[in-house]
Motif scaffolding. Sequence first.
Motif, mmCIF file in Angstrom:
data_model
loop_
_atom_site.group_PDB
_atom_site.id
_atom_site.type_symbol
_atom_site.label_atom_id
_atom_site.label_comp_id
_atom_site.label_asym_id
_atom_site.label_seq_id
_atom_site.Cartn_x
_atom_site.Cartn_y
_atom_site.Cartn_z
ATOM 1 N N VAL A 53 -6.769 -1.489 7.837
ATOM 2 C CA VAL A 53 -7.872 -1.115 6.942
ATOM 3 C C VAL A 53 -7.952 -2.062 5.739
ATOM 4 O O VAL A 53 -8.974 -2.706 5.503
ATOM 5 C CB VAL A 53 -7.753 0.359 6.491
ATOM 6 C CG1 VAL A 53 -8.807 0.682 5.441
ATOM 7 C CG2 VAL A 53 -7.922 1.301 7.678
ATOM 8 N N ASN A 54 -6.854 -2.113 4.957
ATOM 9 C CA ASN A 54 -6.843 -3.021 3.800
ATOM 10 C C ASN A 54 -5.858 -4.168 3.979
ATOM 11 O O ASN A 54 -5.740 -5.030 3.102
ATOM 12 C CB ASN A 54 -6.463 -2.259 2.525
ATOM 13 C CG ASN A 54 -7.545 -1.284 2.123
ATOM 14 O OD1 ASN A 54 -8.737 -1.586 2.231
ATOM 15 N ND2 ASN A 54 -7.150 -0.106 1.692
ATOM 16 N N GLY A 55 -5.103 -4.126 5.088
ATOM 17 C CA GLY A 55 -4.038 -5.100 5.299
ATOM 18 C C GLY A 55 -4.482 -6.553 5.238
ATOM 19 O O GLY A 55 -4.049 -7.313 4.371
ATOM 20 N N CYS A 109 0.850 -1.199 0.000
ATOM 21 C CA CYS A 109 0.000 0.000 0.000
ATOM 22 C C CYS A 109 0.884 1.247 0.000
ATOM 23 O O CYS A 109 2.063 1.172 0.329
ATOM 24 C CB CYS A 109 -0.944 -0.017 1.196
ATOM 25 S SG CYS A 109 -0.164 0.417 2.751
ATOM 26 N N PRO A 110 0.339 2.394 -0.369
ATOM 27 C CA PRO A 110 1.173 3.605 -0.423
ATOM 28 C C PRO A 110 1.472 4.201 0.952
ATOM 29 O O PRO A 110 2.325 5.073 1.076
ATOM 30 C CB PRO A 110 0.324 4.573 -1.264
ATOM 31 C CG PRO A 110 -1.084 4.141 -1.052
ATOM 32 C CD PRO A 110 -1.045 2.650 -0.863
ATOM 33 N N GLY A 111 0.745 3.744 1.969
ATOM 34 C CA GLY A 111 0.884 4.358 3.278
ATOM 35 C C GLY A 111 0.067 5.640 3.358
ATOM 36 O O GLY A 111 -0.312 6.212 2.328
ATOM 37 N N CYS A 112 -0.265 6.043 4.553
ATOM 38 C CA CYS A 112 -1.040 7.276 4.728
ATOM 39 C C CYS A 112 -0.875 7.727 6.183
ATOM 40 O O CYS A 112 0.048 7.276 6.863
ATOM 41 C CB CYS A 112 -2.504 7.021 4.378
ATOM 42 S SG CYS A 112 -3.303 5.883 5.518
ATOM 43 N N MET A 126 1.437 -4.780 3.818
ATOM 44 C CA MET A 126 0.431 -3.719 3.984
ATOM 45 C C MET A 126 0.647 -2.941 5.282
ATOM 46 O O MET A 126 1.178 -3.467 6.254
ATOM 47 C CB MET A 126 -0.963 -4.341 3.971
ATOM 48 C CG MET A 126 -1.298 -5.055 2.666
ATOM 49 S SD MET A 126 -1.406 -3.924 1.265
ATOM 50 C CE MET A 126 -2.893 -3.026 1.671
ATOM 51 N N GLY A 127 0.212 -1.682 5.262
ATOM 52 C CA GLY A 127 0.551 -0.751 6.328
ATOM 53 C C GLY A 127 -0.370 -0.726 7.542
ATOM 54 O O GLY A 127 0.024 -0.253 8.598
ATOM 55 N N CYS A 128 -1.612 -1.206 7.423
ATOM 56 C CA CYS A 128 -2.487 -1.164 8.598
ATOM 57 C C CYS A 128 -3.690 -2.091 8.394
ATOM 58 O O CYS A 128 -3.854 -2.721 7.345
ATOM 59 C CB CYS A 128 -2.938 0.269 8.898
ATOM 60 S SG CYS A 128 -4.394 0.784 7.970
ATOM 61 N N ARG A 157 -2.203 6.778 8.656
ATOM 62 C CA ARG A 157 -2.342 5.690 9.636
ATOM 63 C C ARG A 157 -1.004 5.002 9.904
ATOM 64 O O ARG A 157 -0.939 4.091 10.712
ATOM 65 C CB ARG A 157 -3.338 4.648 9.113
ATOM 66 C CG ARG A 157 -4.774 5.134 9.168
ATOM 67 C CD ARG A 157 -5.705 4.086 8.610
ATOM 68 N NE ARG A 157 -7.065 4.483 8.806
ATOM 69 C CZ ARG A 157 -7.793 4.174 9.880
ATOM 70 N NH1 ARG A 157 -7.264 3.442 10.840
ATOM 71 N NH2 ARG A 157 -9.027 4.585 9.998
ATOM 72 N N THR A 158 0.031 5.364 9.116
ATOM 73 C CA THR A 158 1.349 4.751 9.338
ATOM 74 C C THR A 158 2.308 5.847 9.783
ATOM 75 O O THR A 158 2.664 6.712 8.991
ATOM 76 C CB THR A 158 1.884 4.124 8.031
ATOM 77 O OG1 THR A 158 1.696 5.084 6.991
ATOM 78 C CG2 THR A 158 1.168 2.864 7.683
HETATM 79 S S1 SF4 Z 1 -3.665 -0.066 4.116
HETATM 80 FE FE1 SF4 Z 1 -3.792 1.351 5.870
HETATM 81 S S2 SF4 Z 1 -1.794 2.354 5.865
HETATM 82 FE FE2 SF4 Z 1 -2.004 1.442 3.864
HETATM 83 S S3 SF4 Z 1 -2.854 3.099 2.650
HETATM 84 FE FE3 SF4 Z 1 -4.575 1.843 3.343
HETATM 85 S S4 SF4 Z 1 -5.292 2.870 5.206
HETATM 86 FE FE4 SF4 Z 1 -3.224 3.687 4.761
#
Ligand code: SF4
Length: 402
Positions: free
Chosen positions: A343-345, A294-297, A339-341, A299-300
């Motif tokens: 939500v979609n991890g 994921c691109p990160g946002c 994946m970063g969190c 939440r990371t």
């Molecule tokens: S998976 Fe989480 S950290 Fe990654 S872009 Fe989506 S919401 Fe942000």
Amino acid sequence: MRRKSLEVKIGNVLMGANHPVVIQSMTNTDTADIESSLQQVVALADAGSELVRLTVNVEAAALAIPHIKEKLLAKGYTTPIIGDFHYNGHTLLTKVPACAEALDKYRINPGNVGFGETHDKNFKQMIEVALKYDKPVRIGVNWGSLDQSILNRLMDENGRSKKPKSAEEIMVDALCESALTSAKMAHEYGLSPNKIVISVKMSHVQDVIKAYTLLASQCDYALHVGLTEAGMGTKGAVASTAALANLLQNGIGDTIRVSLTPAPDGDRTEEVRVCQLILQALGQRQFQPSVTACPGCGRTTNTLFQEMTQEMEQFFKEKMPVWKKQGLKGVETLKIAVMGCIVNGPGESKQADIGISLPGSGENPKAPVFIDGQKVTTLEGPQMMMTFKKMVEDYVQQKFGN
Ligand code: SF4
């Protein structure tokens, strides 16, 4: 659906018809410098270039070609090499027969063969050499060196037309006419259509798409597709991808080259990597395991998932030659997710062969790992990276080993 093109054999490589799209590249060393040219051909071949072109511009370059070929074979490289000729190809190919014999294909630019009768005579001379040594040729038209007599004639005709076309459309028509007229001439001189590859390169994405689409509708020759003078770095890669993706998606293209301008100390093999990524992204060929990240946002708030993604890309780069040597079949189709969190991890990780969902800010600092859609464990702490890599290695050996 793939356009139906003629099959062409270049050295030991088959292209066109139903064969996978072939990746090619070009050296930027002085061809007369045997050692540095040899090293670059080897580097390009190691990176995955299935055909490599070298300029043959002067007699010293023509004399170097058989030595380069011989040294390549001695090292175990059977990668076909192609000679790129402009202006004096007819002279060099006749004067240095060992070069004509060592090359696996000749690239002829019909705009740079001479004018009028001289053009036809020189062009015929090169085709006769191709016939003598049983070599295929590429009729490689480039808008920077287009036969001006064709362009001027089409411009004049267009000027008299009741429904005149734009200058860009006439340029596209002129490129295709130059390529097809030359191919017809080569055929009349005795060259079989399955010894002919055609290209019509331009440097603007929309022009390239129009030119190849028109060409593909008018012939069944194998097509070498590329955007010429694509530029440097991301700009060159994106412009090439925009053009090639459109054509390849429509089944047009039997071999591709991405003409990137390298930085002064840059890596020439980057153009091969971009070709691989384009074909892999389109699902047409697989070269290396893919890492979905994921691109990160917001939440990371740490860089762990970026570091892990980078490490995994590097891990696959280093491991692929080892796994290939081990004879692991199909390992290039492996899909992992980092994946970063939450939500979609978990969702994305379940879609991959192996996925890890790292904790975003405010989450419990634990990372669930999924294999084949099932949660198998939860990782945490400084050993996380190493443990995940070990899990990937074990999965690869189990799934792709004997
Ligand atoms: S998976 Fe989480 S950290 Fe990654 S872009 Fe989506 S919401 Fe942000």
